[in-house]
Design a protein around this motif. Structure first.
Motif, PDB file in Angstrom:
ATOM      1  N   PRO A  89      44.932  41.922  43.552  1.00 16.54           N
ATOM      2  CA  PRO A  89      45.316  41.724  44.948  1.00 16.54           C
ATOM      3  C   PRO A  89      44.488  42.647  45.836  1.00 16.54           C
ATOM      4  O   PRO A  89      44.524  43.868  45.668  1.00 16.54           O
ATOM      5  CB  PRO A  89      46.798  42.099  44.972  1.00 16.54           C
ATOM      6  N   VAL A  90      43.751  42.070  46.775  1.00 17.38           N
ATOM      7  CA  VAL A  90      42.846  42.852  47.621  1.00 17.38           C
ATOM      8  C   VAL A  90      43.069  42.466  49.080  1.00 17.38           C
ATOM      9  O   VAL A  90      43.110  41.276  49.420  1.00 17.38           O
ATOM     10  CB  VAL A  90      41.368  42.614  47.236  1.00 17.38           C
ATOM     11  N   ARG A  91      43.211  43.467  49.919  1.00 17.53           N
ATOM     12  CA  ARG A  91      43.416  43.212  51.348  1.00 17.53           C
ATOM     13  C   ARG A  91      42.255  42.409  51.919  1.00 17.53           C
ATOM     14  O   ARG A  91      41.086  42.637  51.570  1.00 17.53           O
ATOM     15  CB  ARG A  91      43.553  44.524  52.119  1.00 17.53           C
ATOM     16  N   GLY A  92      42.604  41.499  52.833  1.00 16.35           N
ATOM     17  CA  GLY A  92      41.588  40.684  53.488  1.00 16.35           C
ATOM     18  C   GLY A  92      41.998  40.387  54.905  1.00 16.35           C
ATOM     19  O   GLY A  92      42.660  41.200  55.561  1.00 16.35           O
ATOM     20  N   GLY A  93      41.663  39.185  55.386  1.00 11.59           N
ATOM     21  CA  GLY A  93      41.940  38.849  56.773  1.00 11.59           C
ATOM     22  C   GLY A  93      43.334  38.318  57.024  1.00 11.59           C
ATOM     23  O   GLY A  93      43.758  38.220  58.178  1.00 11.59           O
ATOM     24  N   GLY A  94      44.077  37.956  55.977  1.00  6.78           N
ATOM     25  CA  GLY A  94      45.401  37.381  56.164  1.00  6.78           C
ATOM     26  C   GLY A  94      46.508  38.415  56.128  1.00  6.78           C
ATOM     27  O   GLY A  94      46.287  39.595  55.845  1.00  6.78           O
ATOM     28  N   SER A  95      47.731  37.962  56.399  1.00  5.14           N
ATOM     29  CA  SER A  95      48.880  38.870  56.364  1.00  5.14           C
ATOM     30  C   SER A  95      49.219  39.272  54.935  1.00  5.14           C
ATOM     31  O   SER A  95      49.835  40.314  54.706  1.00  5.14           O
ATOM     32  CB  SER A  95      50.093  38.209  57.031  1.00  5.14           C
ATOM     33  N   LEU A  96      48.832  38.439  53.970  1.00  3.62           N
ATOM     34  CA  LEU A  96      48.998  38.742  52.554  1.00  3.62           C
ATOM     35  C   LEU A  96      47.633  38.995  51.938  1.00  3.62           C
ATOM     36  O   LEU A  96      46.618  38.512  52.432  1.00  3.62           O
ATOM     37  CB  LEU A  96      49.678  37.562  51.842  1.00  3.62           C
ATOM     38  N   PRO A  97      47.574  39.739  50.842  1.00  5.61           N
ATOM     39  CA  PRO A  97      46.269  39.977  50.213  1.00  5.61           C
ATOM     40  C   PRO A  97      45.693  38.708  49.621  1.00  5.61           C
ATOM     41  O   PRO A  97      46.401  37.723  49.390  1.00  5.61           O
ATOM     42  CB  PRO A  97      46.603  40.990  49.105  1.00  5.61           C
ATOM     43  N   GLY A  98      44.414  38.732  49.366  1.00  6.83           N
ATOM     44  CA  GLY A  98      43.795  37.670  48.605  1.00  6.83           C
ATOM     45  C   GLY A  98      43.987  37.924  47.119  1.00  6.83           C
ATOM     46  O   GLY A  98      44.082  39.071  46.681  1.00  6.83           O
ATOM     47  N   LEU A  99      44.052  36.831  46.336  1.00  2.23           N
ATOM     48  CA  LEU A  99      44.002  36.953  44.878  1.00  2.23           C
ATOM     49  C   LEU A  99      42.507  36.955  44.572  1.00  2.23           C
ATOM     50  O   LEU A  99      41.896  35.922  44.369  1.00  2.23           O
ATOM     51  CB  LEU A  99      44.731  35.775  44.214  1.00  2.23           C
ATOM     52  N   ALA A 100      41.941  38.149  44.567  1.00  2.00           N
ATOM     53  CA  ALA A 100      40.499  38.299  44.772  1.00  2.00           C
ATOM     54  C   ALA A 100      39.752  38.739  43.529  1.00  2.00           C
ATOM     55  O   ALA A 100      40.207  39.619  42.789  1.00  2.00           O
ATOM     56  CB  ALA A 100      40.236  39.299  45.895  1.00  2.00           C
ATOM     57  N   THR A 101      38.589  38.122  43.342  1.00  2.00           N
ATOM     58  CA  THR A 101      37.602  38.584  42.383  1.00  2.00           C
ATOM     59  C   THR A 101      36.594  39.448  43.111  1.00  2.00           C
ATOM     60  O   THR A 101      36.025  39.029  44.123  1.00  2.00           O
ATOM     61  CB  THR A 101      36.882  37.395  41.728  1.00  2.00           C
ATOM     62  N   LEU A 102      36.391  40.655  42.597  1.00  2.00           N
ATOM     63  CA  LEU A 102      35.349  41.542  43.098  1.00  2.00           C
ATOM     64  C   LEU A 102      34.266  41.652  42.034  1.00  2.00           C
ATOM     65  O   LEU A 102      34.570  41.910  40.863  1.00  2.00           O
ATOM     66  CB  LEU A 102      35.907  42.923  43.407  1.00  2.00           C
ATOM     67  N   VAL A 103      33.028  41.456  42.437  1.00  2.00           N
ATOM     68  CA  VAL A 103      31.894  41.641  41.538  1.00  2.00           C
ATOM     69  C   VAL A 103      31.273  42.987  41.881  1.00  2.00           C
ATOM     70  O   VAL A 103      30.751  43.183  42.974  1.00  2.00           O
ATOM     71  CB  VAL A 103      30.858  40.512  41.692  1.00  2.00           C
ATOM     72  N   ILE A 104      31.372  43.920  40.954  1.00  2.00           N
ATOM     73  CA  ILE A 104      30.795  45.251  41.123  1.00  2.00           C
ATOM     74  C   ILE A 104      29.450  45.261  40.412  1.00  2.00           C
ATOM     75  O   ILE A 104      29.371  45.014  39.209  1.00  2.00           O
ATOM     76  CB  ILE A 104      31.740  46.324  40.574  1.00  2.00           C
ATOM     77  N   GLY A 105      28.400  45.503  41.165  1.00  2.00           N
ATOM     78  CA  GLY A 105      27.051  45.373  40.636  1.00  2.00           C
ATOM     79  C   GLY A 105      26.628  46.551  39.775  1.00  2.00           C
ATOM     80  O   GLY A 105      27.328  47.564  39.673  1.00  2.00           O
ATOM     81  N   PRO A 106      25.451  46.445  39.145  1.00  2.00           N
ATOM     82  CA  PRO A 106      24.949  47.522  38.283  1.00  2.00           C
ATOM     83  C   PRO A 106      24.715  48.843  39.006  1.00  2.00           C
ATOM     84  O   PRO A 106      24.613  49.879  38.352  1.00  2.00           O
ATOM     85  CB  PRO A 106      23.630  46.952  37.747  1.00  2.00           C
ATOM     86  N   ASP A 107      24.649  48.797  40.333  1.00  2.00           N
ATOM     87  CA  ASP A 107      24.501  50.036  41.107  1.00  2.00           C
ATOM     88  C   ASP A 107      25.843  50.581  41.581  1.00  2.00           C
ATOM     89  O   ASP A 107      25.898  51.578  42.311  1.00  2.00           O
ATOM     90  CB  ASP A 107      23.575  49.804  42.299  1.00  2.00           C
ATOM     91  N   GLY A 108      26.946  49.926  41.193  1.00  2.00           N
ATOM     92  CA  GLY A 108      28.275  50.363  41.595  1.00  2.00           C
ATOM     93  C   GLY A 108      28.751  49.817  42.916  1.00  2.00           C
ATOM     94  O   GLY A 108      29.911  50.029  43.289  1.00  2.00           O
ATOM     95  N   ALA A 109      27.900  49.111  43.640  1.00  2.00           N
ATOM     96  CA  ALA A 109      28.292  48.531  44.934  1.00  2.00           C
ATOM     97  C   ALA A 109      28.936  47.157  44.719  1.00  2.00           C
ATOM     98  O   ALA A 109      28.698  46.497  43.710  1.00  2.00           O
ATOM     99  CB  ALA A 109      27.081  48.401  45.840  1.00  2.00           C
TER     100      ALA A 109
END
Length: 241
Positions: A89-109
């Protein structure tokens, strides 16, 4: 497109314990990176465990994209030179969080974010805001698409991915052992659209039943290239490209 090693990982998330799950994810990233993986994909809600009631009850389980609790994963990605595909669950633009996939790259970003477009049932709909955009990123010349569990029941997502030049379709899911998707969804998306399809699934108890594992990869002909089996925490490797 050049050849790339991809890892599909599985473990039993501890419900509501982000720190413990992050430690497990970071360890698997380091192990997979040491085995040559350039991308590691994990299950739906791998950061918190699949427990929507707990997520609703405990606002602290919602993360920010730059959440400091993810720093061990970022460190592992930097150390291993590997990208990690994690979900929570990751905060986004809505009142509820997104059920979100985050891709963390090889540089950590953070390389990409994708919010699940097709929320599965009332509990998910009461907990999350549905996404409105497809997920894409490119790494080492390979273009990837992102999708989450119930999304994969909708073939138009994979069709758009193929039309958009994607070669690899990454599916973070929470599937029980007897879910028919292992036979009727993932290999079919691969075969119908000429994609490598990688599934990150969970083990252990969850709100929707026990995770069935079997994380792995299907080739563009629909055949299994790797299968982690239904029982142990681990990752499996496959070459895509």
């Amino acid at each position: 497109m050049g050849a790339m090693k991809l890892a599909a990982a599985q473990f039993a998330p501890v419900p509501g314990d982000i720190e413990a799950n992050v430690r497990t994810i970071a360890g698997l990233v380091r192990e997979a990176g040491g085995a040559g993986a350039q991308v590691v994909v994990f299950a739906e809600l791998s950061l918190t465990g699949y427990d929507t009631a707990l997520i609703r009850e405990r606002p602290g389980l919602t993360l920010a994209e730059d959440d400091p609790r993810l720093e061990p994963v970022r460190d592992a990605c930097r150390d291993a030179g590997t990208a990690a595909v994690v979900n929570g669950p990751v905060r986004g633009g809505g009142s509820l969080p997104g059920l979100a996939t985050l891709v963390i790259g090889p540089d950590g970003a953070t390389l990409a974010r994708y919010d699940k477009r097709h929320l599965y049932h009332g509990d998910e709909q009461d907990t999350f805001t549905a996404g409105t955009a497809d997920g894409r990123f490119t790494l080492d010349g390979v273009r990837f698409a992102l999708a989450t569990c119930y999304d994969n029941r909708f073939p138009e997502l994979a069709e758009r991915a193929a039309a958009d030049g994607c070669a690899v379709y990454l599916a973070s899911s929470m599937l029980e052992a007897d879910n028919d998707s292992f036979e009727t969804v993932y290999p079919v998306r691969a075969r119908d659209f000429g994609l490598f399809v990688a599934l990150g699934n969970a083990l252990g108890p969850s709100e929707v039943g026990d995770g069935g594992g079997r994380s792995g990869v299907w080739g563009p002909d629909g055949g299994r290239l790797a299968d982690a089996g239904p029982e142990k925490p681990c990752f499996v490797l496959a070459e895509v490209g």
